[in-house]
Design a protein around this motif. Sequence first.
Motif, short mmCIF file in Angstrom:
data_model
loop_
_atom_site.label_atom_id
_atom_site.label_comp_id
_atom_site.label_asym_id
_atom_site.label_seq_id
_atom_site.Cartn_x
_atom_site.Cartn_y
_atom_site.Cartn_z
N LYS A 123 47.50 24.74 30.74
CA LYS A 123 47.09 26.15 30.63
C LYS A 123 45.70 26.24 30.04
CE LYS A 123 48.47 28.92 27.24
NZ LYS A 123 47.15 29.37 26.83
N PRO A 128 46.83 34.16 28.28
CA PRO A 128 47.79 34.40 27.19
C PRO A 128 49.17 33.86 27.56
CG PRO A 128 47.39 36.43 28.38
CD PRO A 128 46.47 35.41 28.97
N LEU A 129 49.86 33.38 26.57
CA LEU A 129 51.24 32.93 26.76
C LEU A 129 52.10 33.81 25.86
CD1 LEU A 129 53.20 30.88 28.02
CD2 LEU A 129 52.91 29.53 25.95
N GLU A 130 52.83 34.71 26.48
CA GLU A 130 53.62 35.68 25.73
C GLU A 130 55.10 35.37 25.89
OE1 GLU A 130 52.21 39.52 26.98
OE2 GLU A 130 50.16 39.00 26.47
N ALA A 131 55.53 34.31 25.24
CA ALA A 131 56.92 33.89 25.32
C ALA A 131 57.78 34.72 24.38
CB ALA A 131 57.03 32.41 24.97
N GLY A 132 58.91 35.18 24.88
CA GLY A 132 59.87 35.92 24.07
C GLY A 132 60.80 34.97 23.34
N ASP A 135 62.83 32.70 25.65
CA ASP A 135 62.07 31.90 26.61
C ASP A 135 61.93 30.46 26.15
OD1 ASP A 135 61.80 34.25 28.02
OD2 ASP A 135 59.78 34.66 27.29
#
Length: 157
Positions: A123, A128-132, A135
């Motif tokens: 990456k 942006p990496l918007e992991a919940g 996830d």
Amino acid sequence: MKLDGSCHCGAVRFSLASAHPYPFNYCFCSICRKTQGGGGFAINLGGDAASLKIEGEENISVYQAKLEGDEVSPARRHFCKHCGSALWVHDPRWPELIHPFASAIDTELPAAPERTFLMVGSKKAWVPLEAGPQDKVFDDYPEESIADWHRRLGLES
């Protein structure tokens, strides 16, 4: 579930059956990023190759990505030769499968209850990496297949 898809200019339309239609697997590898864009990731679904029907097949080109050195990937990325839309990937190592890009699917897809971010080691910093909280994030490829993910969550159709 029947999936209908198309390219942006409408020169290619396709349909196929999918027991694995949840768009959950976000790939950040350089191949997906450079051939498809889409915010730096691509989302592949699982489909039945025997059910694939294509209109406008003469408008499709195929790309096989270069890997390390002079090696070429056996996976064949199909795209519209007019507008460049990424359509699906087919890999002869798994001849029964087609992996359509969720971005090419016109059918309303179900929302995934959790997501998998893979190849995060590739990456770019601007993505942006918007992991919940549910996830999963992997630097490389996870062990769990698309089919296994759907099975684990009881989401096979």
